[in-house]
Scaffold this motif. Structure first.
Motif, PDB file in Angstrom:
ATOM      1  N   HIS A 196       0.844  -1.191   0.000  1.00  0.00           N
ATOM      2  CA  HIS A 196       0.000   0.000   0.000  1.00  0.00           C
ATOM      3  C   HIS A 196       0.881   1.243   0.000  1.00  0.00           C
ATOM      4  N   THR A 197       1.741   1.332  -1.017  1.00  0.00           N
ATOM      5  CA  THR A 197       2.752   2.382  -1.063  1.00  0.00           C
ATOM      6  C   THR A 197       3.077   2.793  -2.487  1.00  0.00           C
ATOM      7  N   ASN A 198       3.504   4.039  -2.626  1.00  0.00           N
ATOM      8  CA  ASN A 198       4.018   4.552  -3.889  1.00  0.00           C
ATOM      9  C   ASN A 198       5.540   4.590  -3.885  1.00  0.00           C
ATOM     10  N   ALA A 199       6.161   3.815  -3.032  1.00  0.00           N
ATOM     11  CA  ALA A 199       7.611   3.837  -2.906  1.00  0.00           C
ATOM     12  C   ALA A 199       8.296   3.573  -4.248  1.00  0.00           C
ATOM     13  N   SER A 200       9.394   4.272  -4.469  1.00  0.00           N
ATOM     14  CA  SER A 200      10.185   4.064  -5.673  1.00  0.00           C
ATOM     15  C   SER A 200      11.019   2.793  -5.547  1.00  0.00           C
ATOM     16  N   TYR A 201      11.577   2.379  -6.667  1.00  0.00           N
ATOM     17  CA  TYR A 201      12.493   1.232  -6.673  1.00  0.00           C
ATOM     18  C   TYR A 201      13.633   1.466  -5.691  1.00  0.00           C
ATOM     19  N   GLU A 202      14.199   2.666  -5.736  1.00  0.00           N
ATOM     20  CA  GLU A 202      15.339   2.983  -4.875  1.00  0.00           C
ATOM     21  C   GLU A 202      14.959   2.954  -3.404  1.00  0.00           C
ATOM     22  N   THR A 203      13.808   3.518  -3.079  1.00  0.00           N
ATOM     23  CA  THR A 203      13.353   3.505  -1.690  1.00  0.00           C
ATOM     24  C   THR A 203      13.092   2.082  -1.215  1.00  0.00           C
ATOM     25  N   ALA A 204      12.464   1.279  -2.055  1.00  0.00           N
ATOM     26  CA  ALA A 204      12.220  -0.121  -1.689  1.00  0.00           C
ATOM     27  C   ALA A 204      13.532  -0.839  -1.411  1.00  0.00           C
ATOM     28  N   GLY A 205      14.552  -0.551  -2.207  1.00  0.00           N
ATOM     29  CA  GLY A 205      15.861  -1.163  -1.977  1.00  0.00           C
ATOM     30  C   GLY A 205      16.458  -0.757  -0.643  1.00  0.00           C
ATOM     31  N   GLN A 206      16.294   0.510  -0.272  1.00  0.00           N
ATOM     32  CA  GLN A 206      16.801   0.979   1.010  1.00  0.00           C
ATOM     33  C   GLN A 206      16.069   0.292   2.165  1.00  0.00           C
ATOM     34  N   TYR A 207      14.775   0.113   2.010  1.00  0.00           N
ATOM     35  CA  TYR A 207      14.001  -0.537   3.068  1.00  0.00           C
ATOM     36  C   TYR A 207      14.293  -2.043   3.126  1.00  0.00           C
ATOM     37  N   PHE A 219       1.699  -6.321  -7.248  1.00  0.00           N
ATOM     38  CA  PHE A 219       0.964  -5.583  -8.272  1.00  0.00           C
ATOM     39  C   PHE A 219      -0.181  -4.751  -7.703  1.00  0.00           C
ATOM     40  N   ASN A 220      -0.767  -5.177  -6.603  1.00  0.00           N
ATOM     41  CA  ASN A 220      -1.941  -4.480  -6.072  1.00  0.00           C
ATOM     42  C   ASN A 220      -1.556  -3.464  -5.010  1.00  0.00           C
ATOM     43  N   ALA A 221      -2.122  -2.254  -5.119  1.00  0.00           N
ATOM     44  CA  ALA A 221      -1.914  -1.184  -4.147  1.00  0.00           C
ATOM     45  C   ALA A 221      -0.434  -0.849  -3.967  1.00  0.00           C
ATOM     46  N   MET A 222       0.276  -0.728  -5.083  1.00  0.00           N
ATOM     47  CA  MET A 222       1.699  -0.366  -5.017  1.00  0.00           C
ATOM     48  C   MET A 222       2.132   0.313  -6.308  1.00  0.00           C
ATOM     49  N   SER A 223       3.265   1.002  -6.255  1.00  0.00           N
ATOM     50  CA  SER A 223       3.835   1.649  -7.437  1.00  0.00           C
ATOM     51  C   SER A 223       4.173   0.589  -8.477  1.00  0.00           C
ATOM     52  N   GLN A 224       3.781   0.860  -9.730  1.00  0.00           N
ATOM     53  CA  GLN A 224       3.900  -0.126 -10.799  1.00  0.00           C
ATOM     54  C   GLN A 224       5.237  -0.017 -11.536  1.00  0.00           C
ATOM     55  N   MET A 225       5.541  -1.010 -12.338  1.00  0.00           N
ATOM     56  CA  MET A 225       6.766  -1.015 -13.120  1.00  0.00           C
ATOM     57  C   MET A 225       6.570  -0.219 -14.413  1.00  0.00           C
ATOM     58  N   GLU A 226       7.411   0.787 -14.593  1.00  0.00           N
ATOM     59  CA  GLU A 226       7.414   1.572 -15.811  1.00  0.00           C
ATOM     60  C   GLU A 226       8.829   1.570 -16.388  1.00  0.00           C
ATOM     61  N   ASN A 227       8.968   2.121 -17.596  1.00  0.00           N
ATOM     62  CA  ASN A 227      10.270   2.009 -18.266  1.00  0.00           C
ATOM     63  C   ASN A 227      11.399   2.691 -17.505  1.00  0.00           C
ATOM     64  N   ARG A 228      11.156   3.844 -16.898  1.00  0.00           N
ATOM     65  CA  ARG A 228      12.206   4.549 -16.163  1.00  0.00           C
ATOM     66  C   ARG A 228      11.941   4.586 -14.659  1.00  0.00           C
ATOM     67  N   SER A 229      10.911   3.927 -14.251  1.00  0.00           N
ATOM     68  CA  SER A 229      10.537   3.931 -12.840  1.00  0.00           C
ATOM     69  C   SER A 229       9.975   2.563 -12.461  1.00  0.00           C
ATOM     70  N   PRO A 230      10.850   1.642 -12.038  1.00  0.00           N
ATOM     71  CA  PRO A 230      10.402   0.258 -11.790  1.00  0.00           C
ATOM     72  C   PRO A 230       9.424   0.100 -10.633  1.00  0.00           C
ATOM     73  N   GLY A 231       9.403   1.078  -9.701  1.00  0.00           N
ATOM     74  CA  GLY A 231       8.464   1.012  -8.596  1.00  0.00           C
ATOM     75  C   GLY A 231       8.680  -0.193  -7.689  1.00  0.00           C
ATOM     76  N   LEU A 232       7.713  -0.409  -6.803  1.00  0.00           N
ATOM     77  CA  LEU A 232       7.817  -1.551  -5.890  1.00  0.00           C
ATOM     78  C   LEU A 232       7.654  -2.867  -6.635  1.00  0.00           C
ATOM     79  N   VAL A 233       6.852  -2.889  -7.693  1.00  0.00           N
ATOM     80  CA  VAL A 233       6.730  -4.116  -8.481  1.00  0.00           C
ATOM     81  C   VAL A 233       8.099  -4.527  -9.010  1.00  0.00           C
ATOM     82  N   GLY A 234       8.803  -3.587  -9.632  1.00  0.00           N
ATOM     83  CA  GLY A 234      10.126  -3.899 -10.160  1.00  0.00           C
ATOM     84  C   GLY A 234      11.107  -4.285  -9.073  1.00  0.00           C
TER      85      GLY A 234
END
Length: 386
Positions: A196-207, A219-234
């Motif tokens: 349940h977060t919009n955390a970036s890929y980088e933030t997820a890595g830090q956590y 995939f549900n209730a989280m930042s999605q994978m995009e080409n330049r922004s992998p998000g929590l899914v990535g």
């Protein structure tokens, strides 16, 4: 306790198939195996007539079942009803999951969990606290009025009870929980999951580096994978230290996305299956309320009035069948996603998730073609028989 022998079946022990062997159980634990034609004469024998034995399913996200929502009934009897409802579908260990609620409700849920542990409720593994320290931007069905940052008082209370459970998970969002708080939660015995977060890929890595081990319902209730922004899914797929639960009902995640994720996941972490089940499991209910809002049950899914998915209307055996029949996984891998991997995530892989000597005798017996569940066993006792 008498020696129990399960005969005339194929056994998947969580790693390998065992053919022409008898499964032996004593005092609630697996005692081992012996050749089918040389079973102990004094044993109580059960002939499963060519059926398939797999490890019992472990569900790390169960909001309710049997007509009970944990948020509405924080009692040991409520937990008992939830566990019994899911045992009908092969779940031998689960985490009753409390959705975002008030501090008082959270405290009552923790107390009920401790009582369930003390009373050895069959199927009770521990608790999952999903919120309230989430992101309102990815709230899903959680009440935004109850979502809030984690305070020092919150953390101190959580630290006081973590080690009293055999297994306890908490879902948090970096927007409302700091890395240091994650470190302290991990030290207190919690399996920390990001959700349940919009955390970036980088933030997820830090956590993840701070101690987070999972992503909640991938995939549900989280930042999605995009080409330049992998998000929590990535991040969940690319960072090996992270595991991820996934809801295999065909509504929460498209089958193509699920198949791609399973192929892409980097180890040692795994994707494991969760139900995110609500009170409807094992009942003919047409709906229920959650935090005062009506949830509607139609066509195999649960939604708010605006169509937002609100948990799932699926059980673990149905999830395993979906993985096999729709995603195309072999029975072995689908079974591991429902047993071996969640046991590893919660740190109970030394006693649950496999059929091995000394492990808790939790297992499921399926029909010979694995399309039907015939019985569920917890601690060497048959708790459900079709």
């Amino acid at each position: 306790m008498a020696l129990i022998a399960i005969d005339n079946g194929r056994i998947f022990d969580g790693e390998h198939w065992r053919e022409d062997e008898t499964l032996l159980i004593r005092d609630g634990r697996f005692e081992g195996f012996c050749p089918s034609d040389r079973g102990p004469a004094q044993a109580e024998r059960t002939d499963i007539q060519g059926g398939v034995i797999v490890p019992g399913f472990i569900d790390l996200q169960v909001n309710g079942g049997g007509g009970v929502m944990f948020n509405d009934d924080q009692s040991v009897e409520g937990i008992r009803r939830i566990c019994a409802a899911h045992a009908r579908f092969g779940t031998t260990a689960l985490l009753p999951t409390l959705i975002t609620d008030t501090p008082a409700i959270t405290a009552a849920a923790i107390e009920a969990g401790l009582q369930a542990k003390a009373e050895h409720v069959p199927g009770f593994l521990g608790l999952h606290l999903e919120g309230p320290h989430l992101s309102t931007a990815r709230k899903g069905a959680h009440d935004p009025n109850l979502i809030r940052p984690m305070t020092e008082e919150d953390l101190t209370r959580l630290e006081a009870v973590g080690r009293r459970f055999d297994a306890i998970m908490i879902t948090v969002a970096p927007e409302n929980v700091t890395e240091d708080q994650v470190r302290r939660l991990k030290a207190a015995g919690y399996t920390v999951s990001l959700g349940h977060t919009n955390a970036s890929y980088e933030t997820a890595g830090q956590y993840a580096a701070a101690g987070a081990r999972c992503a909640t319902h991938l995939f549900n209730a989280m930042s999605q994978m995009e080409n330049r922004s992998p998000g929590l899914v990535g991040a969940a797929l690319d960072i090996g230290a992270l595991n991820a639960g996934i809801i295999a009902d065909g509504f929460h995640v498209h089958k193509g996305s699920m198949a791609a994720a399973l192929r892409a996941k980097r180890g040692p972490g795994h994707i494991f299956v969760v139900t995110d089940a609500m009170s409807t499991i094992g009942t003919d209910l047409t709906g229920f309320t959650l935090n005062g809002r009506q949830i509607y049950r139609t066509d195999g899914k649960l939604t708010l009035a605006d169509g937002t998915l609100a948990g799932a209307d699926i059980d673990m055996f149905s999830s395993v069948r979906f993985l096999i029949e729709v995603i195309g996984l072999p029975l072995e891998e689908a079974a591991k996603m429902a047993s071996v991997y969640p046991a590893e995530v919660m740190g109970v892989q030394d006693r649950k998730g496999r059929i091995a000597e000394g492990f808790d005798a939790d297992f499921v017996i399926l029909s010979a073609d694995a399309t039907h569940l015939t019985s569920t066993w917890i601690g060497g006792a048959c708790v459900h028989l079709t």
